[in-house]
Design an enzyme around this catalytic site. Structure first.
Site, PDB file in Angstrom:
ATOM      1  N   CYS A 114     -21.379  30.530  -3.085  1.00  0.00           N
ATOM      2  CA  CYS A 114     -20.741  29.343  -3.696  1.00  0.00           C
ATOM      3  C   CYS A 114     -20.922  28.077  -2.873  1.00  0.00           C
ATOM      4  O   CYS A 114     -20.682  26.981  -3.382  1.00  0.00           O
ATOM      5  CB  CYS A 114     -19.257  29.604  -3.925  1.00  0.00           C
ATOM      6  SG  CYS A 114     -18.957  30.967  -5.032  1.00  0.00           S
ATOM      7  N   HIS A 247     -15.394  22.840  -4.618  1.00  0.00           N
ATOM      8  CA  HIS A 247     -15.887  24.029  -5.318  1.00  0.00           C
ATOM      9  C   HIS A 247     -14.801  24.511  -6.262  1.00  0.00           C
ATOM     10  O   HIS A 247     -13.613  24.501  -5.921  1.00  0.00           O
ATOM     11  CB  HIS A 247     -16.241  25.113  -4.285  1.00  0.00           C
ATOM     12  CG  HIS A 247     -16.573  26.431  -4.933  1.00  0.00           C
ATOM     13  ND1 HIS A 247     -17.449  26.528  -5.989  1.00  0.00           N
ATOM     14  CD2 HIS A 247     -16.127  27.690  -4.682  1.00  0.00           C
ATOM     15  CE1 HIS A 247     -17.541  27.794  -6.351  1.00  0.00           C
ATOM     16  NE2 HIS A 247     -16.744  28.514  -5.583  1.00  0.00           N
ATOM     17  N   ASN A 277     -15.703  29.648 -12.300  1.00  0.00           N
ATOM     18  CA  ASN A 277     -16.442  29.506 -11.037  1.00  0.00           C
ATOM     19  C   ASN A 277     -17.934  29.709 -11.307  1.00  0.00           C
ATOM     20  O   ASN A 277     -18.374  30.829 -11.579  1.00  0.00           O
ATOM     21  CB  ASN A 277     -15.904  30.552 -10.044  1.00  0.00           C
ATOM     22  CG  ASN A 277     -16.601  30.507  -8.699  1.00  0.00           C
ATOM     23  OD1 ASN A 277     -17.619  29.824  -8.534  1.00  0.00           O
ATOM     24  ND2 ASN A 277     -16.076  31.238  -7.741  1.00  0.00           N
TER      25      ASN A 277
HETATM   26  N1  ACO Z   1      -4.768  40.159 -15.074  1.00  0.00           N
HETATM   27  C1  ACO Z   1      -3.556  40.685 -14.827  1.00  0.00           C
HETATM   28  N2  ACO Z   1      -3.208  41.204 -13.633  1.00  0.00           N
HETATM   29  C2  ACO Z   1      -4.151  41.157 -12.651  1.00  0.00           C
HETATM   30  C3  ACO Z   1      -5.438  40.618 -12.837  1.00  0.00           C
HETATM   31  C4  ACO Z   1      -5.735  40.113 -14.122  1.00  0.00           C
HETATM   32  N3  ACO Z   1      -6.921  39.578 -14.437  1.00  0.00           N
HETATM   33  N4  ACO Z   1      -6.145  40.709 -11.700  1.00  0.00           N
HETATM   34  C5  ACO Z   1      -5.327  41.281 -10.797  1.00  0.00           C
HETATM   35  N5  ACO Z   1      -4.136  41.552 -11.375  1.00  0.00           N
HETATM   36  C6  ACO Z   1      -2.944  42.168 -10.767  1.00  0.00           C
HETATM   37  C7  ACO Z   1      -3.292  43.010  -9.563  1.00  0.00           C
HETATM   38  O1  ACO Z   1      -3.653  44.309  -9.966  1.00  0.00           O
HETATM   39  C8  ACO Z   1      -1.997  42.956  -8.796  1.00  0.00           C
HETATM   40  O2  ACO Z   1      -1.100  43.903  -9.385  1.00  0.00           O
HETATM   41  P1  ACO Z   1      -0.081  44.774  -8.443  1.00  0.00           P
HETATM   42  O3  ACO Z   1       0.796  43.720  -7.780  1.00  0.00           O
HETATM   43  O4  ACO Z   1       0.592  45.632  -9.428  1.00  0.00           O
HETATM   44  O5  ACO Z   1      -0.976  45.472  -7.463  1.00  0.00           O
HETATM   45  C9  ACO Z   1      -1.436  41.573  -9.085  1.00  0.00           C
HETATM   46  O6  ACO Z   1      -2.107  41.128 -10.275  1.00  0.00           O
HETATM   47  C10 ACO Z   1      -1.706  40.562  -7.978  1.00  0.00           C
HETATM   48  O7  ACO Z   1      -3.074  40.661  -7.595  1.00  0.00           O
HETATM   49  P2  ACO Z   1      -3.728  39.680  -6.546  1.00  0.00           P
HETATM   50  O8  ACO Z   1      -5.158  40.081  -6.340  1.00  0.00           O
HETATM   51  O9  ACO Z   1      -2.843  39.597  -5.339  1.00  0.00           O
HETATM   52  O10 ACO Z   1      -3.652  38.296  -7.352  1.00  0.00           O
HETATM   53  P3  ACO Z   1      -3.932  36.821  -6.841  1.00  0.00           P
HETATM   54  O11 ACO Z   1      -2.775  35.986  -7.103  1.00  0.00           O
HETATM   55  O12 ACO Z   1      -4.536  36.823  -5.463  1.00  0.00           O
HETATM   56  O13 ACO Z   1      -5.070  36.334  -7.871  1.00  0.00           O
HETATM   57  C11 ACO Z   1      -7.463  35.974  -7.815  1.00  0.00           C
HETATM   58  C12 ACO Z   1      -6.314  36.996  -7.928  1.00  0.00           C
HETATM   59  C13 ACO Z   1      -7.344  35.058  -9.002  1.00  0.00           C
HETATM   60  C14 ACO Z   1      -8.776  36.717  -7.850  1.00  0.00           C
HETATM   61  C15 ACO Z   1      -7.329  35.148  -6.521  1.00  0.00           C
HETATM   62  O14 ACO Z   1      -7.082  36.031  -5.441  1.00  0.00           O
HETATM   63  C16 ACO Z   1      -8.525  34.292  -6.195  1.00  0.00           C
HETATM   64  O15 ACO Z   1      -8.825  33.331  -6.865  1.00  0.00           O
HETATM   65  N6  ACO Z   1      -9.205  34.582  -5.070  1.00  0.00           N
HETATM   66  C17 ACO Z   1     -10.237  33.716  -4.501  1.00  0.00           C
HETATM   67  C18 ACO Z   1     -11.546  33.839  -5.209  1.00  0.00           C
HETATM   68  C19 ACO Z   1     -12.564  32.994  -4.470  1.00  0.00           C
HETATM   69  O16 ACO Z   1     -12.280  31.883  -4.044  1.00  0.00           O
HETATM   70  N7  ACO Z   1     -13.752  33.501  -4.230  1.00  0.00           N
HETATM   71  C20 ACO Z   1     -14.683  32.783  -3.360  1.00  0.00           C
HETATM   72  C21 ACO Z   1     -15.776  32.182  -4.053  1.00  0.00           C
HETATM   73  S1  ACO Z   1     -16.645  33.341  -5.050  1.00  0.00           S
HETATM   74  C22 ACO Z   1     -18.259  33.490  -4.382  1.00  0.00           C
HETATM   75  O17 ACO Z   1     -18.568  33.051  -3.331  1.00  0.00           O
HETATM   76  C23 ACO Z   1     -19.225  34.311  -5.194  1.00  0.00           C
END
Ligand code: ACO
Length: 320
Positions: A114, A247, A277
């Site tokens: 990214c 980003h 993204n």
């Molecule tokens: N729908 C519903 N529930 C979900 C989903 C979904 N799509 N995805 C995860 N959950 C659940 C999980 O299972 C978890 O449930 P549990 O508490 O029962 O275990 C709960 O939601 C919380 O999960 P988290 O992973 O802690 O959720 P978070 O608030 O962190 O959001 C997300 C997830 C959106 C992926 C976030 O962590 C994020 O944006 N991360 C950064 C991504 C990023 O910046 N990547 C870098 C660039 S990408 C690249 O370089 C290719």
């Protein structure tokens, strides 16, 4: 005399198909409200079967060339950032060079996930400043939908396809003020996508794998640091920045960086709601949008930043 890398054109391309949160909710256990609240994403674009990273790059590049009012063969360096090239080789840069009818100079690809477009801006700036190149095209182009596991709700809600382009030319006028790029390879386990044909990994799926929550925390901290580093290098205050072009991974990461800059969201270019993204394309797509709709004006100071797999991260400060 050292010349500046002036922005002379921008371009962008988004495929026609819009995939909504509701559509994704039909196949995985998620909902529009969960996705929007946690990420700020409502829709993302999906490339058609006939489209490739180079076909999308060509459209974005031609827009930038048209805006600049130059002939394509004035370009003496093409840098394409992509994590989803259509070939292992030849590089997407070379394919793009041919598509644009350019027979001179050099074209190559860089892989910084990214952060790719920021790494590309860094290289373009250094080539121009050293006098090694005069007119440089930087393109970020991605078909993330083809490396996304559409049954994994942790990743399939996030990514989209598109291409962004910027043209830079040696000039006595203002341009790129500074670029700052970094990497730390110790985080491979948190975010990766092994190539099934070349990897020794047990994961032969070819899909993105991510520990989103852990990536999130590192991203917020790291982007805060790169903002400080960029301001310090330019002897600037937070209030000197007119626009933040981040980003587009997650609105909560974007908002945290804006808060660090004490910047109101009115001065942050946000495309994540409609595009998701788009990896290396996202910063240049956002930059292009804000240049074309007149938000970013000549003479303003713009901070572009990104964070991605590797981990890689960086910033570019531009006096547009
Ligand atoms: N729908 C519903 N529930 C979900 C989903 C979904 N799509 N995805 C995860 N959950 C659940 C999980 O299972 C978890 O449930 P549990 O508490 O029962 O275990 C709960 O939601 C919380 O999960 P988290 O992973 O802690 O959720 P978070 O608030 O962190 O959001 C997300 C997830 C959106 C992926 C976030 O962590 C994020 O944006 N991360 C950064 C991504 C990023 O910046 N990547 C870098 C660039 S990408 C690249 O370089 C290719």
């Amino acid at each position: 005399m050292t010349q500046n890398a002036k922005v002379i054109g921008t371009g962008g391309y988004l495929p026609e198909e819009i995939r909504t949160n509701e559509h994704i909710s039909e196949t995985v256990d998620t909902s529009d409200s969960w996705i929007f609240e946690r990420t700020g994403i409502r829709n993302r674009r999906i490339a058609a079967e006939h489209e490739t990273t180079s076909s999308m790059a060509e459209i974005a590049a031609r827009q930038a060339i048209e805006m600049a009012g130059i002939e394509a063969d004035e370009i003496d360096l093409i840098i394409v950032a992509t994590g989803t090239p259509e070939n292992v080789y030849p590089g997407t840069g070379c394919v793009l060079q041919h598509r644009l009818g350019i027979k001179k100079g050099v074209a190559f690809d860089i892989q910084a996930a990214c952060s790719g477009s920021i790494f590309g801006l860094d290289m373009a700036n250094n080539y121009i400043k050293s006098g090694a190149a005069k007119t440089v095209l930087v393109v970020g182009t991605e078909i993330n939908s083809r490396i996304t596991d559409w049954t994994d709700r942790g990743t399939c809600i996030l990514f989209g396809d598109g291409a962004g382009a910027v043209l830079l030319q040696a000039s006595d006028e203002s341009g790129v003020l500074s670029t700052h790029i970094h990497s730390d390879g110790q985080y491979e386990d948190l975010l990766n996508c092994p190539n099934p044909q070349a990897s020794t990994s047990d994961d032969t799926s070819g899909y993105i794998s991510m520990k989103g929550n852990e990536v999130f925390k590192v991203a917020v901290n790291t982007l805060g640091r790169i903002v400080d580093e960029t301001l310090a290098a330019n002897n600037m205050q937070k209030s000197d920045i007119d626009w933040l072009v981040p980003h587009q991974a997650n609105i909560r990461i974007i908002a945290a960086t804006a808060k660090k800059l004490k910047m109101s969201m009115d001065h942050v270019v946000v495309t994540v709601e409609e595009q998701g993204n788009t990896s290396s394309a996202s910063v240049l797509l956002a930059f292009n949008e804000a240049v074309r709709d007149g938000r970013i004006q000549r003479g303003q100071t713009v901070l572009l930043e990104a964070f991605g797999a590797g981990f890689t991260w960086g910033a570019a400060l531009i006096r547009y």
